[in-house]
Design an enzyme around this catalytic site. Structure first.
Site, PDB file in Angstrom:
ATOM      1  N   ARG A  71      41.023  12.958  12.328  1.00  0.00           N
ATOM      2  CA  ARG A  71      40.732  14.383  11.833  1.00  0.00           C
ATOM      3  C   ARG A  71      39.171  13.994  12.702  1.00  0.00           C
ATOM      4  NH1 ARG A  71      37.048  16.652   7.803  1.00  0.00           N
ATOM      5  NH2 ARG A  71      36.306  18.910   9.014  1.00  0.00           N
ATOM      6  N   ASP A 129      41.142  31.550  -0.797  1.00  0.00           N
ATOM      7  CA  ASP A 129      39.802  32.190  -1.250  1.00  0.00           C
ATOM      8  C   ASP A 129      38.847  33.226  -0.777  1.00  0.00           C
ATOM      9  OD1 ASP A 129      38.013  32.471  -3.350  1.00  0.00           O
ATOM     10  OD2 ASP A 129      36.797  30.401  -2.447  1.00  0.00           O
ATOM     11  N   SER A 179      49.314  25.341  -1.581  1.00  0.00           N
ATOM     12  CA  SER A 179      47.309  25.992  -1.717  1.00  0.00           C
ATOM     13  C   SER A 179      46.462  24.699  -1.957  1.00  0.00           C
ATOM     14  CB  SER A 179      47.863  26.502  -3.844  1.00  0.00           C
ATOM     15  OG  SER A 179      46.300  26.935  -3.986  1.00  0.00           O
ATOM     16  N   ASN A 180      45.480  24.414  -1.350  1.00  0.00           N
ATOM     17  CA  ASN A 180      44.789  23.534  -1.588  1.00  0.00           C
ATOM     18  C   ASN A 180      42.781  23.640  -2.318  1.00  0.00           C
ATOM     19  OD1 ASN A 180      43.012  21.827  -0.651  1.00  0.00           O
ATOM     20  ND2 ASN A 180      42.783  21.717   1.306  1.00  0.00           N
ATOM     21  N   GLY A 204      44.666  18.281  -4.907  1.00  0.00           N
ATOM     22  CA  GLY A 204      43.482  18.299  -5.112  1.00  0.00           C
ATOM     23  C   GLY A 204      42.382  17.947  -4.252  1.00  0.00           C
ATOM     24  N   HIS A 232      63.761  25.650 -11.227  1.00  0.00           N
ATOM     25  CA  HIS A 232      64.572  24.999 -11.554  1.00  0.00           C
ATOM     26  C   HIS A 232      65.836  25.612 -11.335  1.00  0.00           C
ATOM     27  CE1 HIS A 232      66.219  20.526 -12.532  1.00  0.00           C
ATOM     28  NE2 HIS A 232      64.919  20.115 -13.864  1.00  0.00           N
ATOM     29  N   ASP A 236      66.975  21.142  -7.897  1.00  0.00           N
ATOM     30  CA  ASP A 236      66.724  20.276  -8.810  1.00  0.00           C
ATOM     31  C   ASP A 236      65.466  18.926  -8.706  1.00  0.00           C
ATOM     32  OD1 ASP A 236      67.601  17.994  -7.149  1.00  0.00           O
ATOM     33  OD2 ASP A 236      70.015  19.405  -7.033  1.00  0.00           O
TER      34      ASP A 236
HETATM   35  N1  CAO Z   1      40.012  16.886  -0.305  1.00  0.00           N
HETATM   36  C1  CAO Z   1      38.728  16.821  -0.203  1.00  0.00           C
HETATM   37  N2  CAO Z   1      37.650  17.304   0.952  1.00  0.00           N
HETATM   38  C2  CAO Z   1      39.110  19.137   1.455  1.00  0.00           C
HETATM   39  C3  CAO Z   1      40.187  19.127   0.902  1.00  0.00           C
HETATM   40  C4  CAO Z   1      40.289  18.292  -0.213  1.00  0.00           C
HETATM   41  N3  CAO Z   1      41.705  18.496  -0.363  1.00  0.00           N
HETATM   42  N4  CAO Z   1      40.508  19.996   1.431  1.00  0.00           N
HETATM   43  C5  CAO Z   1      39.604  20.693   2.171  1.00  0.00           C
HETATM   44  N5  CAO Z   1      38.905  19.944   2.445  1.00  0.00           N
HETATM   45  C6  CAO Z   1      37.350  19.338   3.248  1.00  0.00           C
HETATM   46  C7  CAO Z   1      37.877  20.122   4.317  1.00  0.00           C
HETATM   47  O1  CAO Z   1      38.143  18.713   5.505  1.00  0.00           O
HETATM   48  C8  CAO Z   1      36.623  20.762   5.463  1.00  0.00           C
HETATM   49  O2  CAO Z   1      35.120  19.278   5.289  1.00  0.00           O
HETATM   50  P1  CAO Z   1      33.943  19.215   6.216  1.00  0.00           P
HETATM   51  O3  CAO Z   1      32.693  20.004   5.819  1.00  0.00           O
HETATM   52  O4  CAO Z   1      34.095  18.161   6.574  1.00  0.00           O
HETATM   53  O5  CAO Z   1      34.511  19.966   7.387  1.00  0.00           O
HETATM   54  C9  CAO Z   1      35.694  21.481   3.483  1.00  0.00           C
HETATM   55  O6  CAO Z   1      37.177  20.471   2.232  1.00  0.00           O
HETATM   56  C10 CAO Z   1      36.126  22.830   3.756  1.00  0.00           C
HETATM   57  O7  CAO Z   1      37.348  23.430   4.450  1.00  0.00           O
HETATM   58  P2  CAO Z   1      37.475  24.946   4.606  1.00  0.00           P
HETATM   59  O8  CAO Z   1      37.829  25.639   2.797  1.00  0.00           O
HETATM   60  O9  CAO Z   1      36.392  25.230   5.416  1.00  0.00           O
HETATM   61  O10 CAO Z   1      39.507  24.784   4.825  1.00  0.00           O
HETATM   62  P3  CAO Z   1      40.870  24.213   4.765  1.00  0.00           P
HETATM   63  O11 CAO Z   1      41.116  24.554   6.164  1.00  0.00           O
HETATM   64  O12 CAO Z   1      40.278  22.895   4.055  1.00  0.00           O
HETATM   65  O13 CAO Z   1      40.997  25.166   3.163  1.00  0.00           O
HETATM   66  C11 CAO Z   1      41.919  27.130   2.664  1.00  0.00           C
HETATM   67  C12 CAO Z   1      41.817  26.294   3.448  1.00  0.00           C
HETATM   68  C13 CAO Z   1      42.181  28.078   2.960  1.00  0.00           C
HETATM   69  C14 CAO Z   1      43.800  26.772   2.371  1.00  0.00           C
HETATM   70  C15 CAO Z   1      40.516  27.176   1.490  1.00  0.00           C
HETATM   71  O14 CAO Z   1      39.530  27.295   2.149  1.00  0.00           O
HETATM   72  C16 CAO Z   1      40.550  27.959   0.381  1.00  0.00           C
HETATM   73  O15 CAO Z   1      40.782  28.636   0.426  1.00  0.00           O
HETATM   74  N6  CAO Z   1      41.067  26.954  -1.065  1.00  0.00           N
HETATM   75  C17 CAO Z   1      41.054  28.040  -1.715  1.00  0.00           C
HETATM   76  C18 CAO Z   1      42.917  28.114  -2.022  1.00  0.00           C
HETATM   77  C19 CAO Z   1      42.739  29.146  -3.690  1.00  0.00           C
HETATM   78  O16 CAO Z   1      42.250  29.568  -4.071  1.00  0.00           O
HETATM   79  N7  CAO Z   1      43.843  28.111  -4.520  1.00  0.00           N
HETATM   80  C20 CAO Z   1      44.626  28.820  -5.565  1.00  0.00           C
HETATM   81  C21 CAO Z   1      45.340  28.613  -5.976  1.00  0.00           C
HETATM   82  S1  CAO Z   1      45.760  30.155  -7.743  1.00  0.00           S
HETATM   83  O17 CAO Z   1      44.857  31.089  -8.241  1.00  0.00           O
END
Ligand code: CAO
Length: 261
Positions: A71, A129, A179-180, A204, A232, A236
């Site tokens: 990246r 989000d 989900s991230n 995470g 489940h 499995d």
């Molecule tokens: N660990 C460390 N850093 C991370 C990371 C992780 N797991 N995931 C993303 N990052 C970093 C990215 O690389 C980016 O870094 P830079 O500032 O260096 O560019 C920064 O965090 C912001 O990333 P982003 O949000 O713009 O983009 P993304 O593609 O990583 O994620 C999305 C997109 C849609 C998954 C995210 O914006 C989001 O909405 N996350 C929340 C999801 C959520 O609500 N989950 C709970 C569901 S249950 O209620």
């Protein structure tokens, strides 16, 4: 009367302790009422349904050094073309490649007919989000997309999400979800399956942590947790563990993701 607790006694007790089902702020307290609407109302419905699914949860950690390296090599030049490349496109493509081997995880469960519909389209949902709350649009046919194309699609969805203009088509026909939460923080999360899908993955926050190399030396490694929740009733634990190992292999060796569409 002889000291035994009868069914009638229990029913009478439940009647006595049952509370008024309407929740009102009593006059002795202050506060405000917020109407539930839009995405939150939808979340209520889907999550209530999810409660009926027995969740099997499997977690592991993953080395994201290589993904970070790839990246970092290209993100600035892509940014000049208005494309933000994060880790997500790699994780999404890795899931699609792993699903090729485990098609029973890219499926919908029809509870009525007790059938599993295995889908060829990898329509991967991304929990997002937004200013209006949680929404899960999907990237369609990830099996045919490059990391670059996935990044473009994710950027588009994020832009639409920030303007509350995600289309119905973008939230329809999701076959698998990721989900991230690591964009915000946190090390582990137990994700909740969205019916009729049968699995969901959550990441995470990646952190630099000490680990041993093959020679027993302590080295710094960027580690991220991954947790999978699977239904489940039909999936499995061993299938989830094998799928997770394959996903992890692709993430730790991203060259495999770059040389195919
Ligand atoms: N660990 C460390 N850093 C991370 C990371 C992780 N797991 N995931 C993303 N990052 C970093 C990215 O690389 C980016 O870094 P830079 O500032 O260096 O560019 C920064 O965090 C912001 O990333 P982003 O949000 O713009 O983009 P993304 O593609 O990583 O994620 C999305 C997109 C849609 C998954 C995210 O914006 C989001 O909405 N996350 C929340 C999801 C959520 O609500 N989950 C709970 C569901 S249950 O209620």
């Amino acid at each position: 009367k002889d000291g035994r607790v009868l069914k009638e006694d229990i029913l009478a007790h439940l009647q006595r302790i049952s509370v008024d089902p309407s929740v009102k702020i009593p006059s002795s307290m202050t506060g405000r009422t917020v109407e539930l609407k839009g995405y939150t109302k939808h979340m209520w419905k889907t999550m209530t349904k999810s409660l009926t699914i027995p969740h099997f949860v499997y977690s592991d950690e993953c080395n994201v050094d290589q993904v970070m390296r790839y990246r970092n090599d290209v993100k600035d030049s892509l940014m000049k073309r208005d494309i933000s490349l994060t880790f997500m496109p790699f994780f999404i493509k890795a899931a699609s490649r792993a699903l090729e081997q485990y098609p029973q995880l890219n499926a919908w469960l029809d509870e009525k007919t007790q059938q599993l519909q295995l889908l060829d389209n990898h329509n991967i949902g991304i929990a997002m989000d937004t200013p209006n709350g949680l929404i899960v649009p999907n990237i369609k046919n990830v099996q045919n997309l490059s990391i670059f194309a996935i990044a473009q699609e994710l950027n588009r969805l994020q832009k639409d999400g920030s303007k509350a203009s995600i289309s119905y088509a973008d939230v329809s026909y999701t076959t698998f979800t990721l989900s991230n939460i690591g964009t915000i923080g946190g090390t582990f999360m137990k994700p909740i399956i969205v019916s009729p899908q049968v699995i969901i993955g959550a990441f995470g926050k990646a952190r630099k942590l000490p680990r041993f190399d093959n020679e027993g030396n302590v080295i710094p490694v960027n580690i991220m947790s991954i947790s999978w929740s699977a239904d489940h009733r039909v999936i499995d634990g061993v299938t989830v563990a094998r799928f997770s190992n394959l996903w992890k292999y692709y993430v730790e060796n991203p060259m495999h993701l770059l040389i195919c569409p």
